[in-house]
Write an enzyme that holds these catalytic residues in place. Structure first.
Site, PDB file in Angstrom:
ATOM      1  N   HIS A 255       1.213  -4.976   2.786  1.00 53.94           N
ATOM      2  CA  HIS A 255       0.793  -4.205   1.614  1.00 53.94           C
ATOM      3  C   HIS A 255       1.287  -4.864   0.335  1.00 53.94           C
ATOM      4  O   HIS A 255       1.952  -5.903   0.376  1.00 53.94           O
ATOM      5  CB  HIS A 255       1.256  -2.748   1.729  1.00 53.94           C
ATOM      6  CG  HIS A 255       2.735  -2.556   1.749  1.00 53.94           C
ATOM      7  ND1 HIS A 255       3.525  -2.636   0.625  1.00 53.94           N
ATOM      8  CD2 HIS A 255       3.576  -2.271   2.777  1.00 53.94           C
ATOM      9  CE1 HIS A 255       4.792  -2.414   0.945  1.00 53.94           C
ATOM     10  NE2 HIS A 255       4.856  -2.194   2.247  1.00 53.94           N
TER      11      HIS A 255
ATOM     12  N   CYS B 263       8.008  -3.715   6.359  1.00 54.91           N
ATOM     13  CA  CYS B 263       6.676  -4.298   6.205  1.00 54.91           C
ATOM     14  C   CYS B 263       6.761  -5.672   5.540  1.00 54.91           C
ATOM     15  O   CYS B 263       7.812  -6.092   5.083  1.00 54.91           O
ATOM     16  CB  CYS B 263       5.806  -3.389   5.339  1.00 54.91           C
ATOM     17  SG  CYS B 263       5.510  -1.766   6.076  1.00 54.91           S
TER      18      CYS B 263
END
Length: 164
Positions: free
Chosen positions: A128, A140
């Site tokens: 992201h 992430c």
């Protein structure tokens, strides 16, 4: 390895002959990922989906799925729906996919601990948008907005995220 693989290196994410600056989890890279440890899990992770905010951008691919106002991601290891996309109302612990900030305007989904989640092994490893250069994630992989969008348009069904 294929040139279509996203390969995490100490200098960034290598993809299609280019190095893209990125950030990873505040817990570094781990071979023993656990829910809440902030680590990016070591391994080969298939790209299994893409989500986007239709109110903020056009679909980057024909297979991207729009994020709706009630879309959430379950991060409760005790929940039956652990590590899957769920809809509000949802009482177990979860993360909103439709955020006020732009971090999840475009989300590339990996198969980390999915589709058959092991409780406590850690939920969703997304690719992201980053908050800013060098600012770590909860596990992430995050990229600059324009870089994320460029990569999203180029990934293929066979693309993998490789974290050595």
């Amino acid at each position: 390895m294929s040139p279509d693989d996203l390969v995490l290196t100490p200098r960034g994410l290598r993809f299609q002959g280019r190095l893209w600056p990125c950030t990873i989890g505040k817990g570094g890279v781990s071979g023993r990922k656990r829910e809440g440890d902030g680590a990016t899990p070591r391994g080969v992770h298939r790209i299994v989906g893409m989500l986007y905010r239709p109110d903020r951008m056009v679909a980057p691919t024909d297979w991207a799925v729009p994020i709706g106002p009630g879309d959430l991601w379950s991060d409760d290891p005790t929940a039956e729906d652990y590590n899957t996309m769920v809809r509000a109302p949802y009482s177990p612990s979860h993360e909103r996919l439709r955020r006020a900030d732009p971090l999840y305007d475009l989300v590339i989904l990996t198969d980390w601990n999915w589709p058959y989640a092991v409780p406590g092994r850690g939920s969703a490893i997304f690719i992201h948008q980053w908050r800013r250069p060098g600012y770590p994630t909860e596990g992430c992989v995050a990229l600059r907005r324009d870089h994320l969008h460029a990569i999203a348009r180029r990934i293929r069904f066979r693309t993998r995220l490789i974290v050595a």
